[in-house]
Design a protein around this motif. Structure first.
Motif, PDB file in Angstrom:
ATOM      1  N   LEU A 110      32.547  34.113 116.768  1.00 54.85           N
ATOM      2  CA  LEU A 110      33.270  33.063 117.483  1.00 54.85           C
ATOM      3  C   LEU A 110      34.507  32.591 116.729  1.00 54.85           C
ATOM      4  CD1 LEU A 110      30.513  30.838 119.122  1.00 54.85           C
ATOM      5  CD2 LEU A 110      32.099  32.419 120.216  1.00 54.85           C
ATOM      6  N   ILE A 111      34.539  32.757 115.414  1.00 56.42           N
ATOM      7  CA  ILE A 111      35.765  32.439 114.669  1.00 56.42           C
ATOM      8  C   ILE A 111      36.892  33.371 115.129  1.00 56.42           C
ATOM      9  CG2 ILE A 111      36.849  32.550 112.389  1.00 56.42           C
ATOM     10  CD1 ILE A 111      34.230  31.499 111.221  1.00 56.42           C
ATOM     11  N   ILE A 112      36.573  34.653 115.347  1.00 55.62           N
ATOM     12  CA  ILE A 112      37.566  35.598 115.854  1.00 55.62           C
ATOM     13  C   ILE A 112      38.012  35.198 117.257  1.00 55.62           C
ATOM     14  CG2 ILE A 112      38.040  38.012 116.369  1.00 55.62           C
ATOM     15  CD1 ILE A 112      37.579  37.501 113.427  1.00 55.62           C
ATOM     16  N   VAL A 113      37.024  34.845 118.113  1.00 54.13           N
ATOM     17  CA  VAL A 113      37.358  34.422 119.474  1.00 54.13           C
ATOM     18  C   VAL A 113      38.231  33.173 119.447  1.00 54.13           C
ATOM     19  CG1 VAL A 113      36.400  33.599 121.652  1.00 54.13           C
ATOM     20  CG2 VAL A 113      35.264  35.460 120.422  1.00 54.13           C
ATOM     21  N   ALA A 114      37.867  32.199 118.591  1.00 50.20           N
ATOM     22  CA  ALA A 114      38.634  30.960 118.495  1.00 50.20           C
ATOM     23  C   ALA A 114      40.052  31.235 118.011  1.00 50.20           C
ATOM     24  CB  ALA A 114      37.932  29.977 117.561  1.00 50.20           C
ATOM     25  N   GLY A 115      40.214  32.212 117.124  1.00 47.91           N
ATOM     26  CA  GLY A 115      41.555  32.584 116.675  1.00 47.91           C
ATOM     27  C   GLY A 115      42.414  33.053 117.832  1.00 47.91           C
TER      28      GLY A 115
END
Length: 289
Positions: free
Chosen positions: A190-195
């Motif tokens: 989700l950190i990648i998605v949030a980025g």
């Protein structure tokens, strides 16, 4: 679609676990008369979350293009902040969730009639509002170039349905979920998605004229990755990847993902603190002769 499925699954599972823990504790302590209060709190939280999602979806439609982009970009950045807070909070709170909620049940059961409903509403409502905001931002980013509007919603719905099923199985004792591992892996993803959502939010603010550099592209690979192909849709849906990315979008993505991921991985790899050894008594008996 998969990214929205994962958002629905993760947030929905967190809410489902909260509800299952509350219900299981009330049932096991023979206080079934409290169950309607729990379900009332859950229903109220779901209703508020749906109204919030509807307001996000239909509220900005009567505004100018620049105003819509400014609101969209601001809410996208806000959703990134909220989901980042949620990721780090769950990384440390998964193990103690059950004990914390049971303490709240004991405290609320002895107070006013609707105290327990408030506990359930706040526990589920926080996840619901975060989910509505983040799904709205992710869906808006995915469908900005003419993509399907129903696919992200179907993905999120399937994720929520899976979460409800897992919560029921958890309550029935048929499934033992390693919450620490689950929230660790989904948190990193989700950190990648949030980025990607952050990058899209920056693009919205550029289109609104709030931020500069809309025509200053870092790369444009539209001739290699056709936005109409299935793999471009997949990249857009999961990572919010845009074939034409501005310098500021790329800088925002790197500035968020790299340090956030490093701090997150350092936190989840940190071993749990060892129990404190008992302090020897200050009063000791006479030494053995």
């Amino acid at each position: 679609m998969f990214a929205n499925y994962l958002i629905g699954l993760r947030e929905g599972l967190e809410a489902a676990l909260v509800v299952s823990i509350l219900i299981a504790y009330v049932v096991r302590t023979d206080r079934r008369e409290l169950l309607p209060r729990i379900w009332a709190g859950v229903a109220l939280a779901v209703g508020v979350s749906l109204l919030f999602g509807a307001a996000l979806t239909f509220g900005p439609r009567g505004l100018t293009f620049e105003a819509q982009e400014m609101i969209g970009g601001t809410l996208s950045i806000l959703s990134v902040g909220l989901v980042t807070w949620m990721i780090f909070w769950m990384a440390g709170a998964a193990r103690g969730m059950g004990a914390q909620l049971r303490g709240k049940v004991d405290e609320a059961a002895g107070k006013a009639r609707w105290s327990l409903a408030l506990v359930a509403m706040l526990a589920v409502g926080r996840e619901g509002l975060e989910t509505a905001l983040f799904l709205w931002a992710a869906t808006k980013a995915t469908t900005s170039d003419g993509g399907s509007t129903w696919a992200p919603l179907v993905g999120a719905g399937l994720g929520l349905a899976t979460a409800v099923l897992l919560g029921w199985l958890f309550y029935r004792g048929a499934l033992r979920i390693n919450l620490t591992a689950f929230f660790t892996w989904t948190g990193a993803f989700l950190i990648i998605v949030a980025g990607g959502v952050l990058s899209y939010g920056v693009h919205d603010l550029q289109e609104a004229g709030v931020l500069p550099g809309l025509n200053n592209l870092l790369f444009d690979v539209s001739d290699v990755i056709d936005p109409g192909t299935w793999y471009a849709t997949l990249l857009k849906g999961i990572f919010n990847f845009s074939p034409a990315t501005t310098v500021l979008e790329a800088v925002a993505w790197v500035a968020y993902v790299v340090p956030t991921m490093l701090v997150y991985l350092n936190r989840v790899r940190r071993p749990a603190p060892a129990p404190t050894a008992p302090v020897p008594s200050a009063v000791a008996g006479p030494p053995a002769s």
